[in-house]
Write an enzyme that holds these catalytic residues in place. Sequence first.
Site, short mmCIF file in Angstrom:
data_model
loop_
_atom_site.label_atom_id
_atom_site.label_comp_id
_atom_site.label_asym_id
_atom_site.label_seq_id
_atom_site.Cartn_x
_atom_site.Cartn_y
_atom_site.Cartn_z
N GLU A 79 0.81 -1.22 0.00
CA GLU A 79 0.00 0.00 0.00
C GLU A 79 0.84 1.27 0.00
OE1 GLU A 79 -2.87 -0.46 3.12
OE2 GLU A 79 -3.86 -2.10 2.08
N LYS A 120 -15.74 -1.20 1.81
CA LYS A 120 -14.98 -1.66 0.65
C LYS A 120 -15.97 -2.20 -0.37
CE LYS A 120 -10.81 -3.03 3.23
NZ LYS A 120 -10.05 -4.19 3.76
#
Length: 424
Positions: free
Chosen positions: A206, A336
């Site tokens: 990430e 999400k």
Amino acid sequence: MMKKTISSVFAREILDSRGYPTIEVEIELCDGATGRAAVPSGASTGKLEALELRDQDEKRYCGKGVLKAVQSVSGVIANKIIGMDAANQSAIDKVLIELDGTKNKSKLGANATLGVSLAVAKAAANSFKTPLYKYLGVGEKQMPVPLINVINGGVHADNKLDFQEFMILPVGAETFSEAIRISAEVFHNLRSILKKKGYSTNVGDEGGFAPNIGSTEEALNLIIQAVESAGYSMKNHFALGLDVAASTFYEDGVYKFENRELTSEELVQYYFDLVGKYPIISIEDAMNEDDYEGWKLLTVKLGNKVQLVGDDLFVTNCKLISKGIEEKMANAVLIKPNQIGTLTETFAAIEMAKLNGYRAIISHRSGETEDTTISHIAVASNCGQIKTGSLSRSDRLAKYNELMRIESSLGENAKYYCGLAWTS
């Protein structure tokens, strides 16, 4: 509202930020407007997430191909939605849900249904010549406070850190662009500090640094040092956040991390002590997803002090969110879209959280693409928070850059609630 008829549906296999296949969908309308969406993929996943359909053919992409999902889109889905009105998002998503017919999208794949759902919304927005965030949401627009991942651990990095993400929250900034600027300055100062200490400055999935440090407290101390080195303070400019991903080190009824084994009660006390020592205002997945008693105890102990975010606990699923609300587990929901598989269900989860006093945080996945849909969802839904990685890797920066473009287009109408109001 003028009908926006879908004329063609196309899907292809592309690669995500980890080099694994994912699905990209293109929708075209009769007026020539198009929408394209690429679907992300997670590494640390909840057991009850909607299913990401993979081919399991070891001869292609180590079994991770998505040609079955592509076929779902180009075949049964296309046959059903061509001729439908792209402006009727709920009707499109209802068809996708019914075509699949399973609880977890395991027939068509949530990657297939989400790709179609998002591409339809983008095509409709483009047909109306309206930015996606305006098309999806009306009224005042709130720019989200970013939860910026600066140190990676857990399954997102090859190091000794058990906790998955160490984040900075620029709560003292006055605008979103300023929030990104001061965070970038901290990020670069952290790089310098790590170099001086002899640590690697390689980054994880990430975009955060993945130094081979061995403890949570060392990671937090390094971040605070970087904040101060950049000329800022934890009191006036930044707060800290954690994504523990506790399910990844829960085994045989205990939590095994940093050479210790803790019961649920002991882990809750550990967090309580940690929050007393550091300016931590958000903790995600602090307990195993099935450790309901642990979640309840944590919420009693820290729920009035800290944002307690359920990700694996809720997986963007209204039924699970409802259960969590009823049993008083956590006080915030990570959102999400690929955990649930359609845009309509994503917004339903956001709305359920908000109506019950839970906060909602829009989130990326560790396997991302250049797709920026979540930036628009964050602004359209007025969630007030977004989690989309660090300030490196173009798959992460694409979302931040899109948010800065949105802020610029909104001008004086762009609201960024700073300081103690960040949770508004």
